[in-house]
Design a protein around this motif. Structure first.
Motif, PDB file in Angstrom:
ATOM      1  N   VAL A  57      28.692 -10.619  38.134  1.00 36.99           N
ATOM      2  CA  VAL A  57      28.138 -11.007  39.425  1.00 36.99           C
ATOM      3  C   VAL A  57      29.258 -10.916  40.446  1.00 36.99           C
ATOM      4  N   LEU A  95      24.222 -15.257  40.882  1.00 34.69           N
ATOM      5  CA  LEU A  95      24.267 -14.502  42.136  1.00 34.69           C
ATOM      6  C   LEU A  95      23.603 -15.277  43.269  1.00 34.69           C
ATOM      7  N   ASP A  96      22.452 -15.880  43.000  1.00 32.00           N
ATOM      8  CA  ASP A  96      21.767 -16.663  44.018  1.00 32.00           C
ATOM      9  C   ASP A  96      22.624 -17.852  44.464  1.00 32.00           C
ATOM     10  N   ARG A 119      27.444  -8.554  32.168  1.00 30.55           N
ATOM     11  CA  ARG A 119      27.133  -8.318  33.581  1.00 30.55           C
ATOM     12  C   ARG A 119      28.167  -9.062  34.423  1.00 30.55           C
ATOM     13  N   ALA A 172      22.688 -14.199  35.134  1.00 34.52           N
ATOM     14  CA  ALA A 172      23.359 -13.438  36.184  1.00 34.52           C
ATOM     15  C   ALA A 172      22.658 -13.602  37.528  1.00 34.52           C
ATOM     16  N   GLN A 173      21.344 -13.505  37.545  1.00 32.36           N
ATOM     17  CA  GLN A 173      20.627 -13.649  38.814  1.00 32.36           C
ATOM     18  C   GLN A 173      20.772 -15.064  39.367  1.00 32.36           C
ATOM     19  N   ALA A 213      30.390 -10.736  44.769  1.00 33.47           N
ATOM     20  CA  ALA A 213      29.978 -11.022  46.147  1.00 33.47           C
ATOM     21  C   ALA A 213      31.172 -10.847  47.068  1.00 33.47           C
ATOM     22  N   GLY A 222      26.077  -9.127  47.890  1.00 33.26           N
ATOM     23  CA  GLY A 222      26.202  -9.428  46.472  1.00 33.26           C
ATOM     24  C   GLY A 222      25.563  -8.369  45.603  1.00 33.26           C
ATOM     25  N   ASP A 223      25.957  -8.346  44.330  1.00 30.37           N
ATOM     26  CA  ASP A 223      25.407  -7.361  43.402  1.00 30.37           C
ATOM     27  C   ASP A 223      25.645  -7.845  41.979  1.00 30.37           C
ATOM     28  N   ILE A 224      24.958  -7.224  41.045  1.00 34.25           N
ATOM     29  CA  ILE A 224      25.174  -7.445  39.618  1.00 34.25           C
ATOM     30  C   ILE A 224      25.563  -6.112  39.002  1.00 34.25           C
ATOM     31  N   THR A 255      25.700 -16.410  46.627  1.00 36.47           N
ATOM     32  CA  THR A 255      25.379 -15.882  47.950  1.00 36.47           C
ATOM     33  C   THR A 255      24.805 -16.955  48.870  1.00 36.47           C
TER      34      THR A 255
END
Length: 235
Positions: A19, A205-206, A17, A201-202, A21, A222-224, A209
């Motif tokens: 990540v 991302l957190d 994955r 991954a989450q 942004a 942002g996205d994965i 962002t």
């Protein structure tokens, strides 16, 4: 302008994955202490990880990079991943090195979660950004180089048209689209291998962002991305 991933990349990195942004309106903070504190915290985390398994390359978050990159034609001994190199440095020094707040920030994210992380100046990109295999005619200018060199086909690369901006995926970055203190719009990316825990991954991302908004007052999307979702609009 888009960021896209060539489908064949996932043959070398199954389950990976990315990540991503896109941060616009980045401002250099008047007080750099919060970013410096975040970097020190990440540095301590990586220093501990460097020693926990005897050496950085044996850590379960870092070891898969050596195995996957070898399969992609880039053996670890010659082309260590950026997170292995950073973690090794953290294990040898009590104090982190600092470049400038934007780079210090993504290094802090990298060290905190033991994953590669980097960024590119959006305003310097000409055609967009792609993660793909290099092709005949691609060129790369190293940070310490004066002129571009031709790149052989088949290397996993980030590219802007025919300009390679990162050789061997997470090994070496080009001078083209490098982040500077004058950069105001930046595309950040962190690569999460399929061998890592699902929530990594989450969490990354957190951290990206929220940190970009808090430290730099940026507007962030942002996205994965993964094998079934391989592109994102940069701007």
């Amino acid at each position: 302008m888009d960021f896209s991933i060539e489908a064949g990349i996932f043959d070398y990195f199954p389950g990976m994955r990315l990540v991503v942004a896109a941060a616009e309106g980045m401002s250099v903070p008047t007080d750099s202490k919060p970013v410096a504190a975040f970097l020190r915290e990440g540095w301590r985390n990586a220093a501990a990880a460097s020693k926990a398994y005897g050496n950085p390359q044996s850590h379960p978050f870092i070891k898969p990079w050596g195995e996957r990159m070898k399969g992609a034609g880039a053996p670890r001994k010659d082309f260590p991943s950026s997170i292995e190199a950073l973690t090794r440095r953290a294990g040898k020094s009590e104090s982190p090195f600092s470049i400038h707040p934007f780079v210090d920030f993504y290094n802090a994210v990298s060290l905190s979660y033991l994953v590669p992380a980097g960024g590119f100046d959006i305003d310097a990109l000409r055609e967009g950004l792609a993660l793909r295999l290099s092709r005949q005619g691609d060129s790369f200018t190293a940070l310490d180089g004066e002129a571009g060199v031709d790149i052989p086909p088949g290397e996993v690369s980030y590219a802007d048209g025919g300009m390679i901006v990162t050789r061997h995926f997470v090994w070496k970055q080009s001078r083209h689209a490098i982040i500077t203190p004058e950069s105001r719009n930046i595309f950040f990316v962190s690569e999460i291998l399929g061998e890592l825990p699902q929530d990594t991954a989450q969490n990354v991302l957190d951290a990206l962002t929220e940190g970009l908004r808090r430290f730099f007052s940026a507007e962030v999307r942002g996205d994965i991305l993964d094998a079934s979702h391989r592109s994102m609009r940069i701007r």
